[in-house]
Scaffold this active site. Structure first.
Site, short mmCIF file in Angstrom:
data_model
loop_
_atom_site.label_atom_id
_atom_site.label_comp_id
_atom_site.label_asym_id
_atom_site.label_seq_id
_atom_site.Cartn_x
_atom_site.Cartn_y
_atom_site.Cartn_z
N LYS A 178 6.48 1.07 7.17
CA LYS A 178 6.05 2.31 6.51
C LYS A 178 7.30 3.17 6.31
O LYS A 178 7.97 3.55 7.26
CB LYS A 178 5.02 3.04 7.37
CG LYS A 178 4.47 4.30 6.73
CD LYS A 178 3.60 5.09 7.71
CE LYS A 178 2.30 4.42 8.00
NZ LYS A 178 1.39 5.29 8.79
N PHE A 183 2.19 9.29 3.87
CA PHE A 183 3.51 9.18 4.47
C PHE A 183 4.51 8.58 3.49
O PHE A 183 5.66 8.97 3.44
CB PHE A 183 3.40 8.30 5.72
CG PHE A 183 4.66 8.22 6.55
CD1 PHE A 183 4.82 9.04 7.65
CD2 PHE A 183 5.66 7.31 6.25
CE1 PHE A 183 5.96 8.95 8.43
CE2 PHE A 183 6.80 7.23 7.02
CZ PHE A 183 6.95 8.06 8.12
N ASP A 242 -8.23 11.69 11.29
CA ASP A 242 -8.24 11.15 9.93
C ASP A 242 -8.83 9.75 9.92
O ASP A 242 -8.29 8.82 9.31
CB ASP A 242 -6.83 11.14 9.35
CG ASP A 242 -6.83 10.99 7.82
OD1 ASP A 242 -7.88 11.26 7.21
OD2 ASP A 242 -5.79 10.61 7.26
N PRO A 254 5.27 4.65 0.93
CA PRO A 254 4.89 3.26 0.67
C PRO A 254 4.97 2.41 1.93
O PRO A 254 5.71 2.72 2.86
CB PRO A 254 5.93 2.81 -0.36
CG PRO A 254 7.12 3.68 -0.11
CD PRO A 254 6.57 5.01 0.32
N VAL A 255 4.20 1.32 1.93
CA VAL A 255 4.19 0.37 3.03
C VAL A 255 4.53 -1.01 2.47
O VAL A 255 3.96 -1.44 1.46
CB VAL A 255 2.82 0.33 3.73
CG1 VAL A 255 2.86 -0.63 4.92
CG2 VAL A 255 2.40 1.72 4.19
N GLY A 302 0.82 -1.20 0.00
CA GLY A 302 0.00 0.00 0.00
C GLY A 302 0.85 1.24 0.00
O GLY A 302 2.08 1.20 0.09
N GLY A 334 0.39 5.58 1.30
CA GLY A 334 -0.43 6.68 1.80
C GLY A 334 0.34 7.98 1.73
O GLY A 334 1.35 8.09 1.02
#
Length: 833
Positions: A542, A525, A639, A527-528, A521, A523
């Site tokens: 993360k 911040f 959030d 990539p994870v 994934g 976001g």
């Protein structure tokens, strides 16, 4: 007081004989007059029908007792009159004896009194017994309803149950103590082994005894809750209080919602806790126990020992203390406790501050409600018998003085909401180093040598930290130092957080050099990646992206907010990596990824039936309640959305991504900001438009989440052929037309409970109401989701008015007329003020 069977003067016996022929109660009444009797098989009911009084037999028993129970329940007694003097048949009656003003249980077959109250000490014109709506059975003069003039009341003589409005404590004038005592067994209501008291021998605290031995202690009252019971704080459902004056000391609770049935019960095995009645299952449900774990066992680690369920072994000596008997300690016998490394000498002693603890036993203590903490320290320093001091009341920065005049017993480490205590130490101990300095602070009592030593340490410490910071501004030795930062009008919190650090080699090996195949994934911040450590543990890494709109600020914020949080519905942060510009956070791995990948996917959504979705809704609610109310700091997530809800292997939800969260202390519940962060479609109106955020902002987001989970539709992209409302507006329209079930995802039709789903939709609409003041808090929401109850009418939600539907690529901004969202990713808006 109440009496078992005993002899009465001859004139009263004559009255009793004539009473056997009086008129029985007929119809539903809440009162027994002097001309009436209540026979076995008859009952009286309080005025609004909440409580009922009558004869009963316990399970597996033929004995008969007079008791009080909630009428809507399974008739489990909350009070028993003749618990030590049962009737052996059904020939009993309950009546008022006039003119003595005595309430008595008579056995008509033997013509004897088996139980009675004391005779009145003043003349009684027309005595009656009345069952009040509170569950209190009172004897009073018929024309005098003043509680101060009651001749007798059951609330003064509790059995095993504490009801709302009932006092647990002591009348200092009369000497009467009101305490709970367990039944001997589930079949025998006579007093058992366990008693529960509000102990006033020192500064008040609740204690549970087995016989004369204390087995549990709540900790002293700190103005908000018992020191060792941080979860028992005031909420919209229940309020708790300790009352102290010259006449009495008692603990009491009240229920804001009178339809709720909730009591505190001492069970025959000593298990004591709050239970609630659930109409849906027609059963009592344990809400919480006063003993949460082994560390709540009284004095488990002995004097100056501290208990922590996260340690192994659970008992440790406080910093600057050592086991009294080392051999016993190694054999897991901690009863002898610990002693100071350096003996006290009184005149040269100082104090160490220990934070995050349940305060010790206050049985031998003194207190003053008006002193400041500095005055408290001064008084303790001058008294060689004073071993520690603390603030009496933690509200508004702290006030009052609590002094311990003997050894400190029954201290435990609390992961959240623990308090501070200053423990007396020899000055030589104050000069020594310790591995636990992050949890204590030196408070000296005036020795020049100590002052000089501290000043020298501070100077060299400052030089060392300055040089270290210049050499390596982004890495420390296994401790990430979260620096001060401010946001808008009030960012805060500077603290050193012990957080394990991973090395780059370990993370590179675990993720196969951050292979694209391991990417799960991305976001705001960065990539994870999924990773597997050498031991087989799966992790999620993360990694801060160079192009990320978030950065070190959000990284620090996430660590500050989540590093020490522990809750089954929060994702667990395992550690971090910081080197130069490379920054990574390491979490537990969630194999089922995020909630949005299920509920918004045509195929995957079929895997989530109603029981699973209901469990997810309740889990998110419990996690938010923990953040808002039960964690050591009040945390507003800011959030909350489906993509930030991760699912473990059993589909249990875990709230994640705390980069935008805000932490507060004390009674703070919100703030203003010029930096609006969050995701369109989930943000509350007052936050998106005016930058005002609070715990009610998260409540709004939660309401949107619930509607999305139930409907399987996104609030932002919801389309309906009959109107241009978003999901909130559509749900509101159906609610007003009593058609809420039409909102439900078609895949849930076969598995859902219509009443349960309808109630969940109603709760969600309460959460998304336009005004923050109208929205319930999370503790109330948790209650409403778990129990069938009468809910208030929902008011119109925020952002639900009709909007024009944009084309696929058309974006437009927030307004009260055009309440739509732009995209799915977290956004940041800068709003000049």
């Amino acid at each position: 007081m109440e009496k078992p069977a005993e002899s009465f003067p001859f004139p009263i016996l004559l009255v009793i004989s004539s009473c056997l022929f009086l008129v029985p109660i007929s119809g539903q009444s809440d009162t027994i007059t002097s001309s009436q009797s209540l026979k076995d098989g008859q009952t009286i009911v309080s005025s609004s029908g909440t409580f009922e009084l009558g004869f009963f037999s316990p399970p597996n028993s033929l004995y008969r007792y007079v008791g009080i129970w909630y009428k809507a329940t399974d008739r489990t007694p909350v009070w028993v009159a003749n618990r030590q003097a049962p009737l052996r048949n059904k020939n009993g009656i309950l009546r008022i004896i006039h003119p003595a003003g005595v309430l008595a249980i008579l056995d008509t077959s033997s013509k004897r009194i088996v139980w009675s109250t004391d005779a009145s000490t003043r003349p009684v014109i027309n005595p009656v017994a009345e069952l009040l709506e509170t569950g209190n059975l009172v004897v009073r003069d018929r024309d005098d309803e003043n509680p101060e003039n009651f001749l007798w009341q059951s609330f003064h003589y509790p059995t095993n149950t504490l009801l709302a409005g009932m006092k647990l404590g002591k009348n200092l004038t009369s000497g009467l103590e009101m305490y709970l005592s367990s039944w001997k067994s589930v079949d025998d209501p006579s007093p058992g082994d366990y008693t529960y008291h509000c102990d006033s021998s020192g500064y008040p605290q609740d204690i549970l005894r087995k016989g004369s031995k204390v087995v549990y202690r709540s900790g002293p009252w700190n103005g908000l809750h018992w020191s060792g019971a941080p979860n028992m704080v005031n909420n919209t459902m229940t309020s708790f209080n300790l009352v102290m004056n010259k006449d009495e000391i008692y603990y009491i609770y009240e229920l804001a919602n009178k339809s709720v049935i909730s009591t505190l019960v001492v069970n025959p095995d000593g298990d004591t806790g709050r239970r609630t009645w659930v109409d849906k299952t027609r059963s009592w449900q344990n809400y919480h126990s006063v003993k949460a774990d082994d560390c709540d066992t009284y004095g488990m680690c002995g004097a100056y020992g501290t208990c922590n369920v996260l340690d192994s072994p659970v008992c440790q000596c406080l910093d600057k203390f050592v086991p009294r008997h080392q051999e016993d300690w190694e054999r897991v016998d901690w009863s002898a406790g610990c002693v100071r490394e350096a003996a006290l000498n009184c005149t040269g002693d100082g104090f160490l501050k220990y934070a995050g603890v349940k305060l010790p036993d206050t049985n031998i203590s003194r207190y003053n409600e008006t002193m400041s903490l500095d005055e408290c320290q001064s008084v303790c320093a001058k008294n060689c018998s004073c071993m520690a001091y603390s603030s009496l009341d933690v509200r508004n920065g702290g006030s009052g003085c609590l002094l311990w005049m003997g050894d400190l017993v029954d201290t435990r480490q609390l992961s959240e909401d623990g308090q501070e205590i200053y423990i007396r130490m020899a000055h030589s101990a104050l000069l020594g180093g310790s591995a636990k300095t992050s949890r204590r602070q030196i408070v000296t009592v005036g020795l020049p040598l100590i002052i000089a030593a501290v000043l020298v340490s501070l100077v060299f410490g400052t030089i060392f930290c300055f040089r270290k910071r210049r050499m390596s501004p982004k890495i420390t030795n296994n401790v990430f130092a979260a620096q001060n930062y401010k946001e808008s009008s009030g960012g805060r919190h500077s603290e050193d957080l012990d957080l394990p650090q991973f090395d780059l080699y370990t993370l590179t090996l675990a993720t196969d050099q951050f292979s694209i195949h391991n990417k799960i994934g991305e976001g705001g911040f960065g990539p994870v990646y999924k990773g597997v450590l050498e031991g087989g543990q799966e992790i999620a890494v993360k990694r801060l992206s160079e192009a990320s709109k978030q950065g070190l600020r959000e990284f620090k914020n996430e660590v500050i907010c989540i590093a020490k949080l522990q809750h089954r519905n929060l994702v667990k942060l395992l550690g971090c990596y910081i080197q130069g510009e490379e920054t990574m956070l390491v979490y537990e791995y969630m194999p089922n990824k995020s909630l949005d990948m299920f509920i918004f996917d045509e195929e995957q959504s079929g895997l989530l039936d109603w029981p699973k979705r209901s469990n997810i809704i309740n889990g998110i609610a419990r996690g938010l309640m923990y953040l808002h109310q039960d964690s050591r700091l009040r945390i507003i997530h800011r959030d909350l959305k489906t993509s930030n809800i991760l699912l473990d292997i059993e589909m249990n939800p875990k709230i994640s991504d705390f980069g935008m969260a805000r932490c507060f202390g004390g009674n703070e519940t919100g703030a203003n900001t010029v930096r609006v962060v969050g995701t369109y479609g989930y943000m509350s109106p007052e936050y998106a438009i005016d930058g005002i955020f609070s715990i009610k902002s998260d409540v709004f987001s939660f309401g949107v989440l619930v509607l999305e989970i139930i409907s399987g539709k996104k609030n932002r992209h919801f389309v309906h052929p009959d109107h241009h409302l978003n999901l909130l507006g559509h749900a509101w329209t159906l609610y007003n037309d009593n058609r809420s079930l039409e909102l439900v995802d078609t895949k849930l039709i076969d598995s859902c409970d219509p009443a349960e789903v309808t109630q969940s939709i109603h709760v969600a609409l309460l959460c998304v109401q336009q005004s923050p003041d109208d929205r319930p808090n999370m503790s109330s929401i948790v209650w409403m989701l778990r129990n069938e109850c009468i809910l208030p009418e929902a008011k119109p939600p925020g952002f639900f008015t009709e909007r024009r539907v944009p084309s696929t690529d058309e974006h437009y901004s927030w307004s009260t007329q055009n309440p739509s969202s732009i995209n799915d990713i977290t956004i940041t808006l800068l709003d000049a003020r």
